[in-house]
Design a protein around this motif. Structure first.
Motif, PDB file in Angstrom:
ATOM      1  N   GLU A  46       0.894  -1.319  -0.110  1.00 52.23           N
ATOM      2  CA  GLU A  46      -0.420   0.044  -0.107  1.00 52.23           C
ATOM      3  C   GLU A  46       1.263   1.697   0.269  1.00 52.23           C
ATOM      4  OE1 GLU A  46      -3.058   0.368  -0.537  1.00 52.23           O
ATOM      5  OE2 GLU A  46      -3.298  -2.181  -0.757  1.00 52.23           O
ATOM      6  N   ARG A  47       1.675   1.157   0.632  1.00 52.84           N
ATOM      7  CA  ARG A  47       2.633   1.939   1.237  1.00 52.84           C
ATOM      8  C   ARG A  47       3.235   2.995  -0.395  1.00 52.84           C
ATOM      9  NH1 ARG A  47       6.838   1.275   5.828  1.00 52.84           N
ATOM     10  NH2 ARG A  47       7.076   3.130   5.059  1.00 52.84           N
ATOM     11  N   ILE A  48       3.738   2.214  -1.329  1.00 54.85           N
ATOM     12  CA  ILE A  48       4.884   1.989  -2.531  1.00 54.85           C
ATOM     13  C   ILE A  48       3.656   2.465  -3.812  1.00 54.85           C
ATOM     14  CG2 ILE A  48       5.566   0.589  -4.595  1.00 54.85           C
ATOM     15  CD1 ILE A  48       6.742  -1.393  -2.540  1.00 54.85           C
ATOM     16  N   LEU A  49       1.986   1.515  -3.199  1.00 58.40           N
ATOM     17  CA  LEU A  49       1.350   2.283  -4.545  1.00 58.40           C
ATOM     18  C   LEU A  49       1.570   4.104  -4.007  1.00 58.40           C
ATOM     19  CD1 LEU A  49      -1.515  -0.442  -4.960  1.00 58.40           C
ATOM     20  CD2 LEU A  49       0.640   0.489  -6.776  1.00 58.40           C
ATOM     21  N   ARG A  50       1.318   4.057  -2.629  1.00 55.68           N
ATOM     22  CA  ARG A  50       0.802   5.808  -2.328  1.00 55.68           C
ATOM     23  C   ARG A  50       2.267   6.313  -2.766  1.00 55.68           C
ATOM     24  NH1 ARG A  50       0.815   6.293   2.970  1.00 55.68           N
ATOM     25  NH2 ARG A  50      -0.353   4.350   3.451  1.00 55.68           N
ATOM     26  N   GLY A  51       2.966   6.031  -3.422  1.00 56.51           N
ATOM     27  CA  GLY A  51       4.232   6.879  -3.277  1.00 56.51           C
ATOM     28  C   GLY A  51       4.612   6.659  -4.942  1.00 56.51           C
ATOM     29  N   VAL A  52       3.612   6.097  -5.378  1.00 59.58           N
ATOM     30  CA  VAL A  52       3.848   6.111  -7.085  1.00 59.58           C
ATOM     31  C   VAL A  52       2.625   6.866  -7.532  1.00 59.58           C
ATOM     32  CG1 VAL A  52       3.050   4.692  -9.078  1.00 59.58           C
ATOM     33  CG2 VAL A  52       4.498   3.841  -7.295  1.00 59.58           C
ATOM     34  N   GLY A  53       1.615   7.222  -6.523  1.00 57.68           N
ATOM     35  CA  GLY A  53       0.614   8.156  -6.969  1.00 57.68           C
ATOM     36  C   GLY A  53       0.726   9.286  -6.834  1.00 57.68           C
ATOM     37  N   GLN A  54       1.593   9.372  -5.349  1.00 56.31           N
ATOM     38  CA  GLN A  54       2.745  10.535  -5.381  1.00 56.31           C
ATOM     39  C   GLN A  54       3.492  11.232  -7.012  1.00 56.31           C
ATOM     40  OE1 GLN A  54       4.736   9.781  -1.133  1.00 56.31           O
ATOM     41  NE2 GLN A  54       3.620  11.828  -0.595  1.00 56.31           N
ATOM     42  N   LEU A  55       3.824  10.568  -6.944  1.00 62.03           N
ATOM     43  CA  LEU A  55       5.406  10.432  -8.227  1.00 62.03           C
ATOM     44  C   LEU A  55       3.922  11.580  -9.116  1.00 62.03           C
ATOM     45  CD1 LEU A  55       7.474   7.939  -7.915  1.00 62.03           C
ATOM     46  CD2 LEU A  55       8.179  10.519  -7.503  1.00 62.03           C
ATOM     47  N   LEU A  56       3.174  10.522  -9.613  1.00 64.21           N
ATOM     48  CA  LEU A  56       2.107  10.676 -10.813  1.00 64.21           C
ATOM     49  C   LEU A  56       1.582  11.896  -9.984  1.00 64.21           C
ATOM     50  CD1 LEU A  56       0.386   7.454 -11.160  1.00 64.21           C
ATOM     51  CD2 LEU A  56       1.697   8.767 -12.910  1.00 64.21           C
ATOM     52  N   HIS A  57       1.127  12.135 -10.088  1.00 63.70           N
ATOM     53  CA  HIS A  57       0.541  13.551  -8.957  1.00 63.70           C
ATOM     54  C   HIS A  57       0.828  14.632  -9.272  1.00 63.70           C
ATOM     55  CE1 HIS A  57      -2.051  16.236  -6.494  1.00 63.70           C
ATOM     56  NE2 HIS A  57      -1.016  16.755  -6.448  1.00 63.70           N
ATOM     57  N   HIS A  58       2.675  14.593  -9.120  1.00 65.43           N
ATOM     58  CA  HIS A  58       3.361  15.747  -9.390  1.00 65.43           C
ATOM     59  C   HIS A  58       4.270  15.602 -10.813  1.00 65.43           C
ATOM     60  CE1 HIS A  58       4.196  17.713  -5.615  1.00 65.43           C
ATOM     61  NE2 HIS A  58       3.424  16.431  -4.851  1.00 65.43           N
ATOM     62  N   GLY A  59       3.745  14.698 -11.353  1.00 66.31           N
ATOM     63  CA  GLY A  59       3.614  15.071 -12.924  1.00 66.31           C
ATOM     64  C   GLY A  59       4.890  14.066 -13.327  1.00 66.31           C
ATOM     65  N   PHE A  60       5.554  13.130 -12.569  1.00 67.58           N
ATOM     66  CA  PHE A  60       6.177  12.401 -12.902  1.00 67.58           C
ATOM     67  C   PHE A  60       6.326  10.788 -13.347  1.00 67.58           C
ATOM     68  CE2 PHE A  60       8.812  14.917  -9.965  1.00 67.58           C
ATOM     69  CZ  PHE A  60       9.565  15.928 -10.580  1.00 67.58           C
ATOM     70  N   LEU A  61       6.500   9.856 -14.388  1.00 63.66           N
ATOM     71  CA  LEU A  61       6.063   9.065 -14.505  1.00 63.66           C
ATOM     72  C   LEU A  61       7.355   7.616 -14.198  1.00 63.66           C
ATOM     73  CD1 LEU A  61       5.761   9.583 -18.552  1.00 63.66           C
ATOM     74  CD2 LEU A  61       3.899   9.640 -16.254  1.00 63.66           C
ATOM     75  N   PRO A  62       7.122   7.124 -13.096  1.00 66.51           N
ATOM     76  CA  PRO A  62       7.598   6.523 -12.344  1.00 66.51           C
ATOM     77  C   PRO A  62       7.989   5.051 -13.647  1.00 66.51           C
ATOM     78  CG  PRO A  62       6.212   6.455 -10.993  1.00 66.51           C
ATOM     79  CD  PRO A  62       6.387   7.515 -11.949  1.00 66.51           C
ATOM     80  N   ILE A  63       9.071   4.068 -12.671  1.00 68.42           N
ATOM     81  CA  ILE A  63       9.216   2.609 -13.246  1.00 68.42           C
ATOM     82  C   ILE A  63       8.820   2.513 -12.984  1.00 68.42           C
ATOM     83  CG2 ILE A  63      11.350   1.620 -14.603  1.00 68.42           C
ATOM     84  CD1 ILE A  63      11.967   4.276 -15.763  1.00 68.42           C
ATOM     85  N   LEU A  64       7.288   0.950 -12.637  1.00 63.45           N
ATOM     86  CA  LEU A  64       8.254  -0.093 -11.274  1.00 63.45           C
ATOM     87  C   LEU A  64       9.075  -1.180 -11.931  1.00 63.45           C
ATOM     88  CD1 LEU A  64       6.336  -0.203  -9.071  1.00 63.45           C
ATOM     89  CD2 LEU A  64       5.046  -1.674 -10.123  1.00 63.45           C
ATOM     90  N   THR A  65       9.861  -1.122 -11.160  1.00 63.97           N
ATOM     91  CA  THR A  65      11.067  -2.108 -11.157  1.00 63.97           C
ATOM     92  C   THR A  65      10.839  -3.278 -10.066  1.00 63.97           C
ATOM     93  OG1 THR A  65      12.340  -0.328 -11.173  1.00 63.97           O
ATOM     94  CG2 THR A  65      13.376  -2.556 -10.713  1.00 63.97           C
ATOM     95  N   VAL A  66      10.898  -4.451 -10.581  1.00 64.56           N
ATOM     96  CA  VAL A  66      10.254  -5.576 -10.369  1.00 64.56           C
ATOM     97  C   VAL A  66      11.674  -6.928  -9.902  1.00 64.56           C
ATOM     98  CG1 VAL A  66       8.337  -7.487 -10.790  1.00 64.56           C
ATOM     99  CG2 VAL A  66       7.754  -4.729 -11.194  1.00 64.56           C
ATOM    100  N   THR A  67      11.642  -6.600  -8.653  1.00 67.62           N
ATOM    101  CA  THR A  67      12.118  -8.321  -8.554  1.00 67.62           C
ATOM    102  C   THR A  67      11.496  -9.236  -8.427  1.00 67.62           C
ATOM    103  OG1 THR A  67      14.359  -6.658  -7.842  1.00 67.62           O
ATOM    104  CG2 THR A  67      14.453  -8.801  -7.725  1.00 67.62           C
ATOM    105  N   PRO A  68      10.825 -10.231  -9.026  1.00 68.45           N
ATOM    106  CA  PRO A  68      10.082 -11.332  -8.501  1.00 68.45           C
ATOM    107  C   PRO A  68      10.293 -12.061  -8.273  1.00 68.45           C
ATOM    108  CG  PRO A  68       9.987 -11.561 -10.327  1.00 68.45           C
ATOM    109  CD  PRO A  68      10.948 -10.010 -10.050  1.00 68.45           C
ATOM    110  N   ALA A  69      11.482 -12.361  -6.377  1.00 66.39           N
ATOM    111  CA  ALA A  69      12.157 -13.291  -6.461  1.00 66.39           C
ATOM    112  C   ALA A  69      11.163 -14.740  -6.242  1.00 66.39           C
ATOM    113  CB  ALA A  69      12.254 -13.143  -5.233  1.00 66.39           C
ATOM    114  N   ASN A  70       9.543 -14.584  -5.803  1.00 65.25           N
ATOM    115  CA  ASN A  70       8.435 -15.610  -5.737  1.00 65.25           C
ATOM    116  C   ASN A  70       8.065 -16.143  -6.537  1.00 65.25           C
ATOM    117  OD1 ASN A  70       9.335 -16.548  -3.010  1.00 65.25           O
ATOM    118  ND2 ASN A  70       7.671 -14.741  -1.996  1.00 65.25           N
ATOM    119  N   ASP A  71       7.661 -15.724  -8.118  1.00 62.71           N
ATOM    120  CA  ASP A  71       6.301 -15.576  -9.267  1.00 62.71           C
ATOM    121  C   ASP A  71       8.034 -15.427 -10.762  1.00 62.71           C
ATOM    122  OD1 ASP A  71       4.537 -15.231  -7.441  1.00 62.71           O
ATOM    123  OD2 ASP A  71       5.371 -13.557  -7.837  1.00 62.71           O
ATOM    124  N   GLU A  72       9.000 -15.869 -10.345  1.00 63.66           N
ATOM    125  CA  GLU A  72       9.594 -15.878 -11.255  1.00 63.66           C
ATOM    126  C   GLU A  72       9.636 -16.042 -12.770  1.00 63.66           C
ATOM    127  OE1 GLU A  72      14.541 -16.249  -9.349  1.00 63.66           O
ATOM    128  OE2 GLU A  72      14.631 -14.642 -10.710  1.00 63.66           O
TER     129      GLU A  72
END
Ligand code: SF4
Ligand code: SF4
Ligand code: FE2
Lengths: 293, 273
Positions: free
Chosen positions: A142-168
């Motif tokens: 939830e906190r990460i999604l909130r952070g992504v929302g903050q970046l979008l709100h300020h006009g940035f386009l974050p790149i979600l970086t995924v290390t799927p250690a459990n679902d590779e």
């Protein structure tokens, strides 16, 4: 055994271990075992950053990357990025959980004033709270999604970086993250999926490397060295210059006190090098991936 | 001293085109426009095929007009019969469309034209007035390197000028034009592309015109020239060839709909998708 030696073709990417190994989280798969209490590497002084930026001009550095730990724990992170954007493009690798709107507002202004891109790479490692929080800690999804929302709100386009250690092995993984981001108001999701580096905390959580997982001289024949980070990058830390942001815990990865001293070739003695070899282009953004010609 | 293979041009004005992407209608319009503006020779920086319809229609135009061409990554793939375009997308959607257009282009490029692509040089060095020019596809060091305006520091461009011993570098490959004037009267110029509009909501495409100033200093003037062409006809032909609607939409609207993954933040922000 003879080890393959990788020359620095050119210093394209200069990395800053800006918050050392200090992080507000303590992910169970962190390849350099960062946590609130890991002070093996500390914060970089503002002056160290400034000096390295100055030094980097004559070396022809193309882009700057900031990592940790969590870079935004650094009390002068906003200022550091403002300064960097005068020299070139900046990318910051963050866990997205500690942003203050006031910082993002300032960075918005700095990004608009610069010719260069400011990229945010935000780590999230599962597309459900269960999968992500198992690695990153309770409540982080939830906190990460909130952070992504903050970046979008300020006009940035974050790149979600995924290390799927459990679902590779999930072939739908990319699409699942696209859907997740769309559902959370991100219309044009940007996603980078990374392989798991089986060192640091991850070596204790998952499986470590097998003995045969090493890069040999024969394996380098016909292989494009540009795929390896150490072929075009170095890292500034508070303990000197290191070969790459992956091997901070290896004593031989420290190459010198100054950038000039750290331009020598590096011998691939480490098992993490095997993951770089297999996947290539681990650390750069898609816009500047180093790939086979 | 310029390198030995540098050819001196007795010209004052040249036109430099980027990727054609099978857009033979835009190529014809650009050739006509460059002639009208008094360009004494035209150059093309590669990627003749991709994206558009009827790839073979580009080659006659290039050869009849004596355009001097260099090889792009697409040309290199087609000539060698590789199974993709070497753009290296990881986004499955980008990859899907890149594959479709590559397979179409490969299947519709005559073997003679494939062979011709294989004969093209990967760089050209020329002397225009006192300026040493280096023409390449992506960057002087790597054919498929993306040099975007927002991710190329001036320090890095200065380094390229030093390392490749030149005053002006001309490149394409990204699909979006830009230029930077560097210290010591040097210039980096991404000439843009003729193949598709540049993600700004306009349907025209672009090329670069280089002119030696008449003043005593003989400075270099660099202009980006917009080229309007019959994009509706191109769209109709793309539909008839069953090329993806997403590509057709780009031709008709000026917004990119695919291959977005490689755009850095600034360039991505300017687009719609
Ligand atoms: S993986 Fe990133 S967020 Fe997690 S502990 Fe390590 S540095 Fe911190
Ligand atoms: S871990 Fe990767 S980047 Fe670091 S030295 Fe090994 S191969 Fe190079
Ligand atoms: Fe290209």
């Amino acid at each position: 055994m003879q080890l393959p030696s990788i020359p620095l073709a050119h210093l394209d990417d200069l990395w800053f271990q800006v918050s050392g190994t200090v992080c507000n989280l303590a992910c169970t798969h962190c390849f350099i075992s960062c946590s609130p209490h890991n002070h093996s590497f500390g914060f970089l002084d503002f002056e160290t950053v400034r000096t390295a930026l100055e030094e980097s001009v004559a070396l022809g550095v193309k882009e700057y990357y900031f990592t940790g730990g969590e870079p935004f724990l650094h009390p002068r992170m906003t200022e550091i990025l403002e300064l960097t954007l005068r020299y070139g493009p900046a990318t910051v690798l963050t866990n997205g959980t500690v942003f203050k709107d006031q910082w993002l507002q300032r960075l918005r202004v700095a990004a608009d004033a610069s010719n260069y891109s400011l990229e945010f790479r935000v780590s999230m490692d599962g597309y459900t709270p269960e999968a992500n929080d198992a690695l990153r800690g309770h409540g982080t999804f939830e906190r990460i999604l909130r952070g992504v929302g903050q970046l979008l709100h300020h006009g940035f386009l974050p790149i979600l970086t995924v290390t799927p250690a459990n679902d590779e092995d999930d072939p739908q993984l990319f699409e699942r993250f696209v859907r997740l981001l769309r559902e959370n108001g991100y219309e044009r999701p940007r996603i980078k999926i990374l392989p798991t580096l089986r060192i640091g905390a991850e070596a204790k959580r998952g499986r470590g490397y097998d003995e045969h997982e090493r890069v040999t001289v024969e394996m380098m024949e016909g292989y494009d060295q540009a795929r390896l980070v150490c072929n075009h990058s170095r890292v500034v830390t508070d303990r000197g210059i290191y070969v790459c942001p992956i091997l901070l815990e290896a004593p031989d990865a420290r190459l010198g006190d100054t950038l000039k001293e750290a331009l020598a070739p590096f011998a691939l003695a480490h098992q993490a090098c095997h993951t770089c070899y297999q996947y290539g282009a681990l650390c750069a953004n898609a816009s500047s991936r180093h790939r086979d010609a | 001293m310029p390198p030995a293979d540098t050819a001196t041009l007795d010209y004052r004005r040249i036109a430099v085109f980027g990727g054609v992407y099978s857009n033979y209608l835009a190529l014809a319009a650009a050739l006509e426009d460059a002639r009208r503006r008094g360009a004494e020779e035209c150059f093309c920086l590669g990627d003749m095929g991709a994206f558009g319809p009827h790839p073979d229609r580009v080659f006659g135009l290039l050869r009849d007009c004596g355009v001097r061409c260099i090889q792009g990554n697409y040309d290199n793939s087609i000539a060698r019969g590789l199974d993709d375009c070497q753009c290296g997308y990881t986004d499955p959607r980008d990859n899907y469309f890149a594959r479709l257009s590559y397979q179409y282009t490969f299947a519709h490029t005559h073997p003679d034209n494939r062979a011709w692509l294989g004969t093209l040089p990967t760089e050209l060095r020329l002397l225009l007035g006192k300026y040493r020019l280096l023409l390449c596809h992506g960057s002087p060091r790597q054919m498929n390197e993306f040099l975007w305006e927002s991710t190329s520091s001036s320090a890095f461009l200065d380094y390229l000028m030093r390392a490749y011993d030149t005053d002006v570098i001309l490149a394409t490959h990204t699909g979006i034009k830009w230029r930077r004037d560097l210290e010591g009267g040097k210039h980096f110029i991404n000439v843009g592309v003729l193949g598709r509009p540049e993600n700004d909501g306009r349907t025209n495409v672009w090329y670069a015109l280089l002119t030696l100033a008449r003043s005593a200093s003989e400075g270099l003037e660099v202009e980006f020239i917009p080229v309007a062409y019959d994009h509706e006809q191109l769209a109709a032909q793309m539909r008839a060839e069953r090329l993806p609607d997403e590509f057709v939409a780009t031709v008709l609207t000026g917004w990119w709909t695919t291959c977005l993954e490689v755009l850095p933040y600034k360039e991505r922000c300017r687009g719609r998708f």
